[in-house]
Design a protein around this motif. Structure first.
Motif, short mmCIF file in Angstrom:
data_model
loop_
_atom_site.label_atom_id
_atom_site.label_comp_id
_atom_site.label_asym_id
_atom_site.label_seq_id
_atom_site.Cartn_x
_atom_site.Cartn_y
_atom_site.Cartn_z
N ASP A 43 0.84 -1.19 0.00
CA ASP A 43 0.00 0.00 0.00
C ASP A 43 0.87 1.24 0.00
N VAL A 44 0.37 2.31 -0.61
CA VAL A 44 1.10 3.58 -0.66
C VAL A 44 0.32 4.60 0.16
N LEU A 45 0.97 5.16 1.18
CA LEU A 45 0.34 6.18 2.02
C LEU A 45 0.50 7.53 1.34
N LEU A 46 -0.63 8.20 1.07
CA LEU A 46 -0.62 9.47 0.35
C LEU A 46 -0.87 10.66 1.26
N GLY A 55 -6.87 0.98 -6.39
CA GLY A 55 -7.98 1.63 -5.72
C GLY A 55 -7.51 2.49 -4.56
N TYR A 56 -8.30 3.53 -4.26
CA TYR A 56 -7.99 4.43 -3.16
C TYR A 56 -8.95 4.15 -2.01
N GLU A 57 -8.47 4.36 -0.78
CA GLU A 57 -9.30 4.13 0.39
C GLU A 57 -8.84 5.06 1.51
N GLN A 58 -9.79 5.46 2.35
CA GLN A 58 -9.46 6.24 3.53
C GLN A 58 -9.67 5.35 4.75
N LEU A 59 -8.64 5.23 5.57
CA LEU A 59 -8.68 4.38 6.75
C LEU A 59 -8.52 5.25 7.99
N THR A 60 -9.14 4.80 9.08
CA THR A 60 -8.95 5.48 10.36
C THR A 60 -8.00 4.63 11.20
N LEU A 61 -6.99 5.30 11.75
CA LEU A 61 -5.93 4.60 12.48
C LEU A 61 -5.72 5.30 13.82
N VAL A 62 -5.41 4.51 14.84
CA VAL A 62 -5.11 5.06 16.16
C VAL A 62 -3.66 4.73 16.47
N PRO A 63 -2.72 5.71 16.38
CA PRO A 63 -1.31 5.44 16.66
C PRO A 63 -1.13 4.96 18.09
N ALA A 64 -0.21 4.02 18.26
CA ALA A 64 0.08 3.45 19.57
C ALA A 64 1.26 4.17 20.21
N LEU A 65 1.48 3.89 21.46
CA LEU A 65 2.61 4.42 22.20
C LEU A 65 3.84 3.61 21.84
#
Length: 186
Positions: free
Chosen positions: A135-138, A174-184
């Protein structure tokens, strides 16, 4: 006069009828150095295979070098210069220690704008959000990602535990928007 087109030609490797026996090296006599040559070829193939296995196992043959995205943990200097860190003194007790966010991915620069995911920490925030290798993070939140360094800087500014929206281009296009919660980061 005999016409040559009507005369039968001998098969390769066979003596024509009435011809003198072969006296030089040929198919009927073994070549003295053939066994030595076969041995050398076998040795070369084995050495090349061994060298290739050593390079792949040591990571040189993979060709993928990417920083682990852990925020501002350290500087990556590709010119080989070593920047000494300041002397470490015992930490003073503080009410709140600085925290660093982590996505749990390894990325490298893409050929186009973006950062290509080359590795995932399992389990990790990126894997839980649905990212896969390739995957490519844009975009990271409102920040556009052109290089892997842009992603590192954006993650360093993020508080662990806050939700972030990623814009991702999958390997399929394909393009997609994901929700992510960064960890410590540990």
């Amino acid at each position: 006069m005999e016409q040559t087109a009507l005369r039968p030609k001998p098969m390769p490797g066979r003596d024509p009828e009435g011809a003198a026996p072969v006296t030089g090296p040929g198919p009927s006599r073994p070549r003295p150095h053939a066994a030595r040559r076969r041995g050398r070829r076998l040795l070369n193939v084995l050495l090349a295979g061994f060298a290739g296995a050593v390079l792949v196992l040591s990571g040189i043959g993979l060709g993928v070098m990417g920083p682990t995205v852990l925020g501002d943990v350290g500087r990556l200097d590709l010119r080989g210069r070593h920047t000494p860190s300041p002397p470490v003194s015992p930490p003073a007790p503080a009410p709140s220690a600085p925290t660093t966010a982590s996505l749990g991915v390894q990325v490298m620069d893409a050929r186009k704008p973006g950062a290509v995911v080359v590795g995932l920490h399992v389990p990790g925030p990126a894997q839980a959000a649905g990212l896969v290798r390739g995957d490519v993070l844009l975009a990271y939140g409102a920040t556009r990602i052109d290089t892997a360094a842009d992603l590192v800087r954006a993650v360093a500014r993020t508080r662990p535990g806050s939700e972030v929206r990623l814009t991702v281009r999958h390997r399929s296009g394909g393009y997609e928007q994901l929700t992510l919660v960064p960890a410590l980061a540990a």
